[in-house]
Design an enzyme around this catalytic site. Structure first.
Site, PDB file in Angstrom:
ATOM      1  N   ARG A 243      -2.654  -6.188   1.079  1.00 28.58           N
ATOM      2  CA  ARG A 243      -1.352  -5.922   1.076  1.00 28.58           C
ATOM      3  C   ARG A 243      -0.436  -6.104   0.624  1.00 28.58           C
ATOM      4  O   ARG A 243      -0.892  -6.776  -1.522  1.00 28.58           O
ATOM      5  CB  ARG A 243       0.118  -6.427   2.327  1.00 28.58           C
ATOM      6  CG  ARG A 243      -0.645  -6.708   3.529  1.00 28.58           C
ATOM      7  CD  ARG A 243      -0.279  -5.714   4.445  1.00 28.58           C
ATOM      8  NE  ARG A 243      -0.674  -5.387   6.084  1.00 28.58           N
ATOM      9  CZ  ARG A 243      -1.175  -4.621   6.704  1.00 28.58           C
ATOM     10  NH1 ARG A 243      -2.850  -4.124   6.092  1.00 28.58           N
ATOM     11  NH2 ARG A 243      -1.784  -4.415   7.810  1.00 28.58           N
ATOM     12  N   THR A 244       0.761  -5.281  -0.027  1.00 32.46           N
ATOM     13  CA  THR A 244       1.663  -5.142  -1.548  1.00 32.46           C
ATOM     14  C   THR A 244       1.897  -6.405  -1.308  1.00 32.46           C
ATOM     15  O   THR A 244       3.497  -6.899  -0.490  1.00 32.46           O
ATOM     16  CB  THR A 244       2.445  -4.134  -1.235  1.00 32.46           C
ATOM     17  OG1 THR A 244       1.252  -3.109  -2.214  1.00 32.46           O
ATOM     18  CG2 THR A 244       2.523  -4.353  -2.752  1.00 32.46           C
ATOM     19  N   LEU A 245       1.305  -7.503  -2.476  1.00 32.52           N
ATOM     20  CA  LEU A 245       2.240  -9.099  -2.388  1.00 32.52           C
ATOM     21  C   LEU A 245       3.127  -8.870  -3.236  1.00 32.52           C
ATOM     22  O   LEU A 245       3.641 -10.033  -3.112  1.00 32.52           O
ATOM     23  CB  LEU A 245       0.664  -9.431  -2.647  1.00 32.52           C
ATOM     24  CG  LEU A 245      -0.139  -9.946  -1.476  1.00 32.52           C
ATOM     25  CD1 LEU A 245      -1.240 -10.827  -2.058  1.00 32.52           C
ATOM     26  CD2 LEU A 245       0.544 -10.659  -0.083  1.00 32.52           C
TER      27      LEU A 245
ATOM     28  N   TRP B 228       8.209  -2.115  -0.791  1.00 34.38           N
ATOM     29  CA  TRP B 228       9.480  -2.878  -1.005  1.00 34.38           C
ATOM     30  C   TRP B 228      10.167  -2.460  -2.024  1.00 34.38           C
ATOM     31  O   TRP B 228      10.208  -2.227  -3.046  1.00 34.38           O
ATOM     32  CB  TRP B 228       8.449  -3.708  -2.485  1.00 34.38           C
ATOM     33  CG  TRP B 228       7.386  -4.781  -1.461  1.00 34.38           C
ATOM     34  CD1 TRP B 228       6.358  -4.034  -0.742  1.00 34.38           C
ATOM     35  CD2 TRP B 228       7.576  -6.672  -1.893  1.00 34.38           C
ATOM     36  NE1 TRP B 228       5.466  -5.676  -0.639  1.00 34.38           N
ATOM     37  CE2 TRP B 228       6.254  -6.738  -1.084  1.00 34.38           C
ATOM     38  CE3 TRP B 228       8.645  -6.899  -2.791  1.00 34.38           C
ATOM     39  CZ2 TRP B 228       6.403  -8.049  -0.894  1.00 34.38           C
ATOM     40  CZ3 TRP B 228       8.236  -8.553  -2.434  1.00 34.38           C
ATOM     41  CH2 TRP B 228       7.284  -9.327  -1.158  1.00 34.38           C
TER      42      TRP B 228
END
Length: 268
Positions: free
Chosen positions: A47-49, A154
């Site tokens: 996942r894009t953290l 995001w």
């Protein structure tokens, strides 16, 4: 290492030709040969953290007869102004424009989805097109859906447009939180620019600013952000939506004055 013991191989623990390298940080201690079941397919889904290349504030303001968006053109890689000519304003159709802050890769993904939606709608040839309010509603569903999968896009997005004689300015963030307002700002602009926009609107609650007043106010806000937001830039674009259509201007350059910069103290 014990005295007299043989030294480890020069490339110990690193990638080897023809083999899949799995970093030790992921809990693996050696190189995984093919077919062992411990390669990338066996790793947990990623996942894009945190976003990599990002854009900062987008400003939106209603004026008498339309809506205006403004955003700078920099893509920041951390604190580095890495890409200085990136457009974060998107003309969706003849009545709607979109501006996004946050992860630029996710914005590119959203742009591809929107462009394909518009193409599919135009192919129907029924004389209808997506309204700003419809696109705002669609974006809330997309962003909330991705958030519910614990894999959000995001981005914080502003949607502006004029449809059926009505001006629209809406906000959607990465969690799917959505609302409308006469003035909106994302990123650092929510703290530095939004108070200036609201103060101008509250000066005369019975009227919206003219197009010229709105343009001057947005440029003043962009200048404040350039002075105070370390991720901002002095090149920007402006999108204006009226009943006549969408006008995109830029990139333009702010005229800044740093003569008093040496007086500023206490922010080191």
């Amino acid at each position: 290492m014990e005295v007299g013991a043989a030294p480890p191989p020069f490339w110990a623990g690193g990638p080897a030709p023809g083999q899949t390298y799995i970093p030790r940080a992921l809990g693996h201690t050696d190189i995984a040969p093919r077919g062992t079941g411990t390669g990338p397919a066996a790793l947990p889904a990623g996942r894009t953290l945190s976003p990599m290349v990002t854009g900062t504030s987008v400003l939106g303001l209603k004026f008498s007869g339309g809506v205006m968006l403004a955003a700078d053109t920099v893509g920041s890689f951390g604190s580095l102004a890495r890409f200085r000519g990136i457009s974060r304003l998107l003309k969706v159709n003849d009545s709607t424009v979109l501006g996004a802050s946050g992860d630029l890769a996710d914005f590119q993904h959203l742009r591809q989805l929107l462009e394909q939606m518009v193409i599919d709608e135009e192919l129907l040839g029924d004389g209808h097109s997506y309204s700003p309010r419809a696109l705002h509603s669609w974006l809330t569903r997309v962003l909330y859906n991705r958030r519910s999968k614990i894999n959000p896009l995001w981005n914080t997005v502003l949607i502006a447009g004029v449809y059926g004689g009505e001006s629209f300015l809406g906000y959607v963030d990465m969690l799917g939180v959505a609302y409308e307002a006469p003035s909106l700002a994302t990123g650092f602009g929510a703290y530095l620019a939004q108070p200036l926009l609201r103060a101008e609107l509250e000066r005369d609650r019975d009227r919206l600013p003219t197009r010229e007043e709105a343009r001057e106010l947005l440029e003043r806000c962009l200048k404040v952000l350039y002075y105070r937001d370390a991720r901002s830039f002095n090149r920007y674009e402006v999108a204006t939506v009226t009943e006549k259509g969408v006008e995109l201007e830029g990139p333009l350059t702010l005229e800044a004055n740093w003569d008093i910069a040496h007086v500023v103290r206490g922010f080191e």
